[in-house]
Write a protein that holds these residues in place. Structure first.
Motif, PDB file in Angstrom:
ATOM      1  N   ALA A  89      39.827 -49.507  18.072  1.00  0.00           N
ATOM      2  CA  ALA A  89      39.333 -48.522  16.951  1.00  0.00           C
ATOM      3  C   ALA A  89      38.752 -47.283  17.768  1.00  0.00           C
ATOM      4  CB  ALA A  89      38.241 -48.923  16.131  1.00  0.00           C
TER       5      ALA A  89
ATOM      6  N   GLU B 218      43.851 -46.581  14.092  1.00  0.00           N
ATOM      7  CA  GLU B 218      42.828 -46.540  15.029  1.00  0.00           C
ATOM      8  C   GLU B 218      41.718 -45.405  14.536  1.00  0.00           C
ATOM      9  OE1 GLU B 218      42.212 -44.467  19.456  1.00  0.00           O
ATOM     10  OE2 GLU B 218      44.098 -45.374  18.677  1.00  0.00           O
TER      11      GLU B 218
ATOM     12  N   CYS C 108      34.538 -51.469  18.857  1.00  0.00           N
ATOM     13  CA  CYS C 108      35.690 -50.671  19.096  1.00  0.00           C
ATOM     14  C   CYS C 108      36.591 -50.843  20.022  1.00  0.00           C
ATOM     15  CB  CYS C 108      35.112 -49.288  19.035  1.00  0.00           C
ATOM     16  SG  CYS C 108      34.398 -48.677  17.475  1.00  0.00           S
TER      17      CYS C 108
ATOM     18  N   LEU D  33      39.948 -47.465  11.302  1.00  0.00           N
ATOM     19  CA  LEU D  33      39.431 -48.415  11.784  1.00  0.00           C
ATOM     20  C   LEU D  33      37.952 -48.116  12.424  1.00  0.00           C
ATOM     21  CD1 LEU D  33      39.315 -51.655  11.853  1.00  0.00           C
ATOM     22  CD2 LEU D  33      40.502 -51.448  14.113  1.00  0.00           C
TER      23      LEU D  33
END
Length: 430
Positions: free
Chosen positions: A239, A188, A234, A191
């Motif tokens: 992310a 997470e 996101c 990314l």
């Protein structure tokens, strides 16, 4: 629609009083916080908002993303490479000390179990860029101090998130723990960082094509489009949006300085609107019942977290640096708790852990105290750094005036892309 009307009235009052607020301890942030509290169920009952309401999470999330995106544009990567040690001290030593200090106070003064106490410590450890910007945006404050607070508040939200998720999983009853393994947390964060760097670079390359480029009047919308796409990407890919927002802002400032300059007035205005909306919604949660549910020990933790834990932890981390005493004290004081802690506190509340409601109440009251304390002291403290200029002492950062000399004018106007002149994409800039 009542909420929209209340927001409009509060915004009008805030704009009319903004000149006075810029010269005094009056804070426009407090107007929205108080406005939300007055129209909530605890007082007039015009709007009905609970911590479980989706609008609470959404507005706090948007405000934090918007402020991180614009604050990232204030970071100078070359100067950060030269002066990374001080932010690293604040993040690597000051933040863990604050985390530990709040956890210890919570356990011994409130009586929560160790896991929940450390969870509250993780939620309240990061400083908030929304309210740190009150001092970061003041030019009279030394640049290195502004950079320290800006980088610290921009990065520590992402650093605290893994601890929040792991501790929520540890505190959750059997069968309710979420999948928050080390791999998923690292993915997470990584990314988010990759998206925050890659998307602005991709757009920067696209506008270099001969047929592409923004018209001058639309140039401010290019970074805005990047931010909107990034926010959506996101959340679609899970992310970390906060790390992505801050890194994207820094990349835009480094690779497209003219686009950053064109976007800055619009970006600051949008970030302020998002902040005010989130403050209004958060203020609606501050009912008498919420404050009545907190124990005396909880109030002691809220006050000591602001007045003792944050200042002491940062002063320890800055020991031995070349900051003078005034700069150290300012950095130690401006550790506001805000929307990052709101978002993480809502995660705690929605996780269904046994002491989740007590934890959220403590977090909410601490945030409210912090907003009042920090948003009303930025002007007086910033003025302390303006004394030298007022009394005419020399300023090493300023160069003496040169003899009259015609300044070179750009031969071509900038176009509307990301900070390029009208030279061909392959040509070097003069």
């Amino acid at each position: 629609m009542v909420l929209v009307f209340v927001f409009g009235v509060a915004l009008l009052v805030a704009v009319l009083l903004s000149g006075l607020a810029a010269r005094s301890v009056l804070s426009t942030s407090l107007l929205f916080l108080a406005g939300g509290a007055i129209v909530s169920d605890g007082f007039l009952g015009l709007i009905h908002i609970t911590p479980e309401s989706p609008i609470v999470r959404v507005t706090a999330d948007l405000a934090l993303f918007a402020v991180l995106f614009t604050d990232g544009m204030h970071v100078s990567l070359p100067s950060l490479r030269r002066g990374w040690r001080n932010p690293a001290r604040a993040l690597g030593l000051g933040m863990p000390l604050a985390f530990l200090g709040v956890a210890l106070l919570t356990h011994f003064l409130v009586g929560l179990d160790w896991t929940t106490s450390f969870l509250i410590g993780a939620v309240l450890a990061p400083t908030d860029p929304v309210f740190a910007s009150a001092i970061v945006g003041r030019k009279e404050v030394p640049a290195r101090l502004r950079q320290l607070l800006n980088v610290e508040s921009g990065v520590n939200d992402g650093l605290a998130l893994p601890f929040v998720l792991v501790l929520i999983a540890a505190a959750a009853p059997a069968g309710h723990a979420e999948d928050v393994g080390a791999v998923s947390i690292a993915t997470e964060l990584l990314l988010g960082l990759l998206l925050g760097v890659a998307l602005p670079l991709l757009v920067h390359r696209l506008v270099r094509f001969q047929l592409l480029g923004a018209e001058p009047k639309l140039q401010p919308l290019l970074p805005l489009a990047v931010g909107v796409v990034l926010y959506g990407a996101c959340h679609l890919t899970h992310a970390n949006p906060y790390l992505a927002a801050f890194s994207a802002g820094a990349v835009i400032a480094a690779r497209a300085p003219q686009a950053k300059e064109a976007f800055e007035p619009l970006g600051e205005a949008l970030a302020e609107l998002a902040k005010f909306a989130a403050l209004l919604v958060f203020g609606a949660l501050l009912t008498p019942q919420l404050f009545g549910d907190l124990s005396i020990g909880g109030y002691a933790v809220a006050v000591l977290a602001i007045l003792l834990i944050r200042p002491a932890s940062l002063l320890v981390s800055l020991a031995g640096t070349d900051f003078d005493r005034r700069e150290k004290l300012t950095a130690a004081w401006f550790g506001p708790k805000g929307f990052a802690s709101v978002v993480y506190g809502l995660l705690v509340l929605q996780a269904g852990i046994p002491q989740g409601e007590e934890a959220f109440t403590l977090v909410a009251v601490t945030i409210a105290f912090s907003i009042v304390a920090h948003s009303s002291t930025d002007v007086p403290i910033a003025r302390l750094f303006d004394v030298e200029e007022l009394i005419g002492l020399p300023d090493d950062a300023k160069e003496p005036p040169r003899a009259e000399e015609p300044s070179p004018q750009p031969s071509t106007p900038r176009n509307g892309s990301t900070g390029h002149s009208t030279t061909k994409p392959g040509e070097p800039r003069n």
